[in-house]
Design an enzyme around this catalytic site. Structure first.
Site, short mmCIF file in Angstrom:
data_model
loop_
_atom_site.label_atom_id
_atom_site.label_comp_id
_atom_site.label_asym_id
_atom_site.label_seq_id
_atom_site.Cartn_x
_atom_site.Cartn_y
_atom_site.Cartn_z
CG ASP A 7 -26.53 -33.18 6.68
OD1 ASP A 7 -25.44 -33.16 6.92
OD2 ASP A 7 -27.15 -32.55 5.96
CG ASN B 217 -27.82 -34.00 1.01
OD1 ASN B 217 -27.99 -33.00 1.84
ND2 ASN B 217 -26.76 -34.24 0.22
N GLY C 33 -30.65 -26.85 8.48
CA GLY C 33 -31.05 -26.97 7.27
C GLY C 33 -32.28 -27.63 7.12
N GLY D 25 -18.09 -29.03 -3.08
CA GLY D 25 -17.17 -27.96 -3.28
C GLY D 25 -15.80 -28.63 -3.41
NE ARG E 288 -31.25 -32.24 -2.14
CZ ARG E 288 -29.81 -32.50 -2.36
NH1 ARG E 288 -29.45 -33.14 -3.22
NH2 ARG E 288 -29.03 -31.67 -1.62
CG ASN F 284 -48.36 -79.56 30.58
OD1 ASN F 284 -47.05 -79.70 29.79
ND2 ASN F 284 -49.38 -79.62 29.93
CG ASN G 154 -56.17 -60.58 30.82
OD1 ASN G 154 -57.00 -61.06 30.00
ND2 ASN G 154 -55.09 -59.75 30.82
C1 UD1 Z 1 -21.51 -27.92 1.95
C2 UD1 Z 1 -19.99 -27.23 1.31
C3 UD1 Z 1 -19.41 -27.97 0.19
C4 UD1 Z 1 -19.25 -29.36 0.41
C5 UD1 Z 1 -20.61 -29.83 1.06
C6 UD1 Z 1 -20.13 -31.43 1.69
C7 UD1 Z 1 -20.33 -24.88 1.93
C8 UD1 Z 1 -20.63 -23.47 1.44
N1 UD1 Z 1 -20.19 -25.70 0.99
O1 UD1 Z 1 -22.19 -27.52 0.79
O2 UD1 Z 1 -18.20 -27.33 0.15
O3 UD1 Z 1 -18.55 -30.14 -0.59
O4 UD1 Z 1 -21.11 -28.97 2.02
O5 UD1 Z 1 -21.51 -31.69 1.94
O6 UD1 Z 1 -19.97 -25.04 3.33
N2 UD1 Z 1 -26.35 -25.50 7.47
C9 UD1 Z 1 -26.83 -24.68 8.38
N3 UD1 Z 1 -27.05 -23.50 8.31
C10 UD1 Z 1 -27.04 -22.83 6.90
C11 UD1 Z 1 -26.49 -23.58 5.95
C12 UD1 Z 1 -26.35 -24.92 6.19
O7 UD1 Z 1 -27.00 -25.24 9.49
O8 UD1 Z 1 -27.34 -21.69 6.95
C13 UD1 Z 1 -26.26 -26.82 7.62
C14 UD1 Z 1 -26.88 -27.87 6.82
O9 UD1 Z 1 -28.16 -28.18 7.66
C15 UD1 Z 1 -25.90 -28.88 6.54
C16 UD1 Z 1 -24.72 -28.48 6.28
O10 UD1 Z 1 -24.92 -27.02 7.23
O11 UD1 Z 1 -26.12 -29.97 7.68
C17 UD1 Z 1 -24.26 -28.29 5.03
O12 UD1 Z 1 -25.14 -27.40 4.38
P1 UD1 Z 1 -25.49 -27.87 2.87
O13 UD1 Z 1 -26.45 -26.53 2.37
O14 UD1 Z 1 -25.91 -29.29 2.73
O15 UD1 Z 1 -24.06 -27.28 2.25
P2 UD1 Z 1 -23.79 -27.91 0.78
O16 UD1 Z 1 -24.13 -26.87 -0.18
O17 UD1 Z 1 -23.95 -29.41 0.56
MG MG Z 2 -25.50 -30.94 1.48
#
Ligand code: UD1
Ligand code: MG
Length: 456
Positions: free
Chosen positions: A102, A224, A11, A136, A15, A374, A383
């Site tokens: 993260d 985030n 990701g 979630g 933000r 001293n 230097n």
């Molecule tokens: C996700 C969960 C949610 C949970 C929350 C906790 C899903 C669908 N939802 O939501 O249930 O409560 O985390 O923080 O899983 N990432 C990728 N590739 C992608 C999408 C995401 O590598 O295609 C990585 C992001 O960089 C991040 C992590 O996965 O480190 C979570 O992604 P993020 O988009 O933050 O998920 P949430 O919508 O927060």
């Molecule tokens: Mg997230």
């Protein structure tokens, strides 16, 4: 069963409002992702797969020292899609633990528990939050069995009331991921392939989904934005301080200590407020660090004191030395036992001999100094000639009077003596006195100026 770990880090982190990929933002001087990789390694997995996307090359380049299988997810189509990208490299008979790049503060004990529960089927790490907004939500049936996860954006008003949330971290047998992930679709509000959807599919297939609860909210705190980054930073620092105090280190205020690297302490070390430690710092027994000091890559031997407001970088400090207040020790400074560096003294590439003193307002650079020297206030080793750096050698027992200018290359031999205010450009032999300043003339009967225009 062997363990394989997948870390999601594709990701962008919009933000954060930053051009740096989110997982490279630092906590305790280390990228977020590095914390997660180190935690992963502690679990002795057979492989660590990191899914990268946004700024992927930059992320890889930032962490060259780890044995990582990098997996590129060109488009971020959801957490399920991200894990899918790593699956081909994962052995069928392993258990897979999914971490987020993260979320850096998860405890090892929690993760061990999660993996232990995932030997037969998926296991999810959940938490119960007073404010579950954005997460979630965990769905359970009447018996309390976990049936799935609904994302906030897809949840009904009633489901949004649920306070048990998905932390995002889960473990599952590789076979389950390989069976269910290809069946996950993106028919939801966000048009994404959701990883937690495998849980619903597993339950429909007659499997039980296990869950573990995180000990504290901070353990599952994800970054985030920069407010959360700071929350994670402070919690990380609090843990470091607590660990040190439990090992016997005295800390004036745990909330005003920052370790951006590693700090190793002997017995009875005391650290006053606002000390910052960077890189690798080692403090011997009985060492004391005053308020507002910054120490980077420093080794301090037993009994030495770094007084307040000192900046010490790339230095080795012997036993029973005294540094500061207001000292600046630059890389290549080595103090032998009992040496003293006082206020407003700058040193660089300088060997200061045992029990030698540079107590006030001096610059000592590119210098080899013997014991029991001293150096008077205001002494400068010149230097640098504008092109090259030159060395000053000062033998043992030398005395340099205040406000002397030592023009390098220069040698002052054992027991040599430099009179105050001298500019020294050539060798001072053993036991010699060098005086190089205008002789004082006293003029008798001179007329003191009176105030001009006083008669106007
Ligand atoms: C996700 C969960 C949610 C949970 C929350 C906790 C899903 C669908 N939802 O939501 O249930 O409560 O985390 O923080 O899983 N990432 C990728 N590739 C992608 C999408 C995401 O590598 O295609 C990585 C992001 O960089 C991040 C992590 O996965 O480190 C979570 O992604 P993020 O988009 O933050 O998920 P949430 O919508 O927060
Ligand atoms: Mg997230």
């Amino acid at each position: 069963m062997t363990l394989e770990i997948v870390i999601l880090a594709a990701g962008q982190g919009t933000r954060m409002q930053s051009s740096l990929p989110k997982v490279l933002h630092a906590v305790g001087g280390k990228p977020l992702l590095e914390h997660v990789i180190q935690t992963a390694q502690e679990l002795n997995p057979s492989a660590v797969h990191v899914v990268i996307g946004y700024g992927g090359q930059q992320v890889q380049d930032a962490l060259p020292q780890y044995d990582i299988h990098w997996v590129v997810q060109a488009q971020q189509l959801g957490t399920g899609h991200a894990v899918m990208q790593a699956l081909p490299a994962i052995a069928d008979d392993s258990v897979v633990l999914v971490l987020y790049g993260d979320v850096p503060l998860t405890r090892l004990s929690t993760l061990r528990q999660l993996v232990a529960r995932a030997q037969e089927g998926p296991a999810l790490l959940t938490a119960t939050l007073r404010n579950p907004h954005g997460y979630g939500r965990i769905l359970r049936d009447q018996t309390g069995a976990l049936t799935g996860v609904v994302e906030e954006k897809d949840a009904s008003a009633e489901q949004r009331q649920l306070q048990e949330i998905n932390t995002g971290l889960l473990a599952a047998p590789a076979r389950d991921l390989k069976a269910y992930l290809p069946r996950v679709d993106n028919q939801n509000q966000q048009g994404e392939y959701y990883l937690p959807d495998i849980l619903r599919l597993a339950v429909a297939n007659g499997k039980t989904v296990a869950s573990c609860t995180a000990e504290s909210e901070l353990e599952i705190l994800g970054v985030n934005d920069r407010v959360q980054l700071n929350q994670v930073e402070r919690e990380y620092q609090r843990r470091q301080a607590e660990m040190l105090m439990r090992q016997g280190v005295g800390i004036a205020d745990a909330a005003r200590l920052d370790i951006r690297g590693s700090l190793t302490c002997g017995k009875d070390v005391f650290i006053d407020i606002n000390a910052v430690f960077e890189g690798e710092v080692i403090l011997g027994n009985g060492v004391s660090v005053g308020a507002n000091c910054v120490l980077s890559d420093v080794n301090v031997a037993d009994g030495s004191v770094i007084h307040a407001m000192s900046h010490v970088q790339g230095a080795v400090i012997g036993k029973d030395c005294s540094v500061g207040p207001y000292a600046r020790l630059r890389p290549g400074t080595v103090l032998a036992d009992g040496a003293r560096i006082g206020n407003f003294v700058e040193t660089k590439k300088a060997n200061i001999g045992a029990d030698s003193k540079v107590n006030h307002l001096s610059y000592i650079g590119d210098c080899d100094m013997g014991a029991d020297v001293n150096i008077g206030a205001g002494t400068i080793t010149c230097n640098y000639d504008g092109i090259n750096k030159h060395k000053t050698e000062i033998g043992k027992g030398v005395f340099v009077g205040s406000n002397s200018t030592l023009v390098a290359p220069l040698r002052i031999e054992e027991q040599g003596f430099v009179a105050a205010g001298s500019t020294v450009t050539s060798t001072v032999g053993k036991d010699e006195l060098a005086v190089s300043r205008a002789r004082q003339r006293n003029i008798k009967g001179w007329n003191r100026p009176d105030k001009r225009g006083s008669r106007d």
